[in-house]
Design an enzyme around this catalytic site. Structure first.
Site, PDB file in Angstrom:
ATOM      1  N   TYR A  72       3.429   9.717   0.301  1.00 47.32           N
ATOM      2  CA  TYR A  72       4.402   9.004   1.149  1.00 47.32           C
ATOM      3  C   TYR A  72       5.839   9.226   0.673  1.00 47.32           C
ATOM      4  O   TYR A  72       6.778   8.975   1.433  1.00 47.32           O
ATOM      5  CB  TYR A  72       4.148   7.482   1.157  1.00 47.32           C
ATOM      6  CG  TYR A  72       2.831   7.027   1.705  1.00 47.32           C
ATOM      7  CD1 TYR A  72       2.002   7.886   2.428  1.00 47.32           C
ATOM      8  CD2 TYR A  72       2.397   5.716   1.503  1.00 47.32           C
ATOM      9  CE1 TYR A  72       0.775   7.449   2.924  1.00 47.32           C
ATOM     10  CE2 TYR A  72       1.177   5.270   1.995  1.00 47.32           C
ATOM     11  CZ  TYR A  72       0.374   6.143   2.695  1.00 47.32           C
ATOM     12  OH  TYR A  72      -0.830   5.695   3.168  1.00 47.32           O
ATOM     13  N   ASN A 104       4.428 -10.697  11.495  1.00 47.19           N
ATOM     14  CA  ASN A 104       3.072 -10.309  11.082  1.00 47.19           C
ATOM     15  C   ASN A 104       2.451 -11.256  10.066  1.00 47.19           C
ATOM     16  O   ASN A 104       1.228 -11.415  10.021  1.00 47.19           O
ATOM     17  CB  ASN A 104       3.077  -8.877  10.530  1.00 47.19           C
ATOM     18  CG  ASN A 104       3.302  -7.845  11.626  1.00 47.19           C
ATOM     19  OD1 ASN A 104       3.208  -8.169  12.809  1.00 47.19           O
ATOM     20  ND2 ASN A 104       3.609  -6.615  11.249  1.00 47.19           N
ATOM     21  N   GLY A 163      -2.468   0.347  16.054  1.00 49.55           N
ATOM     22  CA  GLY A 163      -2.351   1.681  16.636  1.00 49.55           C
ATOM     23  C   GLY A 163      -1.181   2.320  15.904  1.00 49.55           C
ATOM     24  O   GLY A 163      -0.424   1.648  15.224  1.00 49.55           O
ATOM     25  N   ASP A 184       0.843  -1.188   0.000  1.00 51.37           N
ATOM     26  CA  ASP A 184       0.000   0.000   0.000  1.00 51.37           C
ATOM     27  C   ASP A 184       0.883   1.245   0.000  1.00 51.37           C
ATOM     28  O   ASP A 184       1.625   1.489   0.946  1.00 51.37           O
ATOM     29  CB  ASP A 184      -0.888  -0.017   1.256  1.00 51.37           C
ATOM     30  CG  ASP A 184      -1.818   1.178   1.294  1.00 51.37           C
ATOM     31  OD1 ASP A 184      -2.886   1.122   0.660  1.00 51.37           O
ATOM     32  OD2 ASP A 184      -1.469   2.189   1.944  1.00 51.37           O
TER      33      ASP A 184
END
Length: 322
Positions: A55, A279, A219, A50
């Site tokens: 960015y 992850n 978060g 993504d």
């Protein structure tokens, strides 16, 4: 190595991997270092990346993807690549050139998904144009006209799918109710985690066959200037820690797994090799329905990325209930 990621079908028939990798980095992080992290991500099985023009990492992302295609690790069609048109290019006549600039940075022929990054339009020019008082200079743009420009990008083959990001249900309805709508948004990418579970927005999106893509799933304290440093740290949440013990996982994996089991696409973002490898393990266990309910109960409508600088614009999305 093959991808371990599962896919779900979008409303236009394309498929999106449910676990993605976010490529935004904090100001102080050397952007070139993102290359090493993305290499590791591809090697451990991530296939969904993504990105966004704002960015300033698209050239690095593209470089790694092309090198991994060149060495035979992946084919272009194995990779799902997202980019986004920033707020200063929401005028319809600027959308296609913004996408073309992104493709030039990636050095690729198409992206898999192109999103409106935020429904708030800024004056064309700088990423964050400000007046003499340091206030952002807003622009008035018809989001439906911007959407039509996105539809044309899809028809031109510059992107496979089109969607939105940071939209409330009110703005999604503007698009969905647009006369002559050619393509529905395939997704709405929004902040979502146990402290902001977006239950109502998720229900609305599901009822319209729109996928909710979650960013900030762990978060996010990293983005100085965007996030209040005094906000509670999600990964310090005791419930996540007790579940991590119960399932022999980490608090981060509990938070990630929670989103996957709700039918969301989850974007994880990390700058350390150990966590990238960790992850991808979100597919290796399941939370019980009872524990899913407990996690639902953590919601406190806490938004880390509140974007207060956009308040006051008629399309500011975060003053809506969902």
């Amino acid at each position: 190595m093959n991808s371990k990621c599962q896919n779900i079908e979008l409303n236009d028939g394309h498929f999106i991997p449910v676990l993605g990798f976010g490529t935004a980095v904090p100001e102080e992080f050397p952007k070139s270092k993102i290359k090493e992290i993305i290499k590791i991500a591809i090697d451990v099985g991530f296939r969904h990346f993504d990105s966004a023009s704002v960015y300033k990492t698209e050239d690095y992302v593209g470089e790694v993807i092309r090198s991994k295609i060149a060495d035979g690790t992946v084919r272009r069609e194995d990779i799902f690549l997202t980019s986004k048109v920033w707020c200063n290019c929401l005028r319809p006549e600027l959308v296609r050139s913004s996408l073309e600039q992104s493709l030039k940075k990636f050095q690729l022929d198409y992206v898999d998904l192109y999103l409106m990054h935020f429904p708030v339009a800024l004056k064309p020019g700088e990423d964050f144009p400000v007046d003499e008082h340091g206030k952002l200079i807003f622009d008035t743009v018809d989001l439906c006209a911007t959407w039509e420009a996105l539809e044309k990008c899809k028809d031109a083959g510059l992107t496979k799918s089109i969607g939105v990001s940071n939209f409330s249900h009110r703005q999604l309805e503007m698009i969905l109710n647009k006369p002559g709508l050619k393509y529905k948004p395939v997704c709405n990418e929004v902040e979502c985690h146990p402290y902001l579970n977006q239950m109502k927005l998720l229900d609305f999106c599901k009822s319209n066959n729109i996928v909710l893509v979650a960013y900030g799933v762990l978060g996010t304290q990293r983005y100085t200037g965007w996030v209040d440093p005094s906000s509670p740290v999600l990964l310090d949440e005791p419930v996540l820690h007790s579940m991590a013990k119960k399932y022999n996982q980490t608090p981060a994996l509990i938070a990630l797994r929670y989103q996957l089991q709700r039918g969301l696409v989850a974007l994880s973002s990390t700058l350390t090799e150990k966590r990238v490898k960790e992850n991808i393990q979100a597919f290796e266990f399941q939370l019980s329905p009872k524990d899913m309910k407990v996690l639902d109960g953590l919601n406190r409508n806490l938004r880390y990325v509140a974007a207060p600088m956009f308040e006051g614009h008629p399309n500011f999305p975060f003053s809506d209930e969902y």
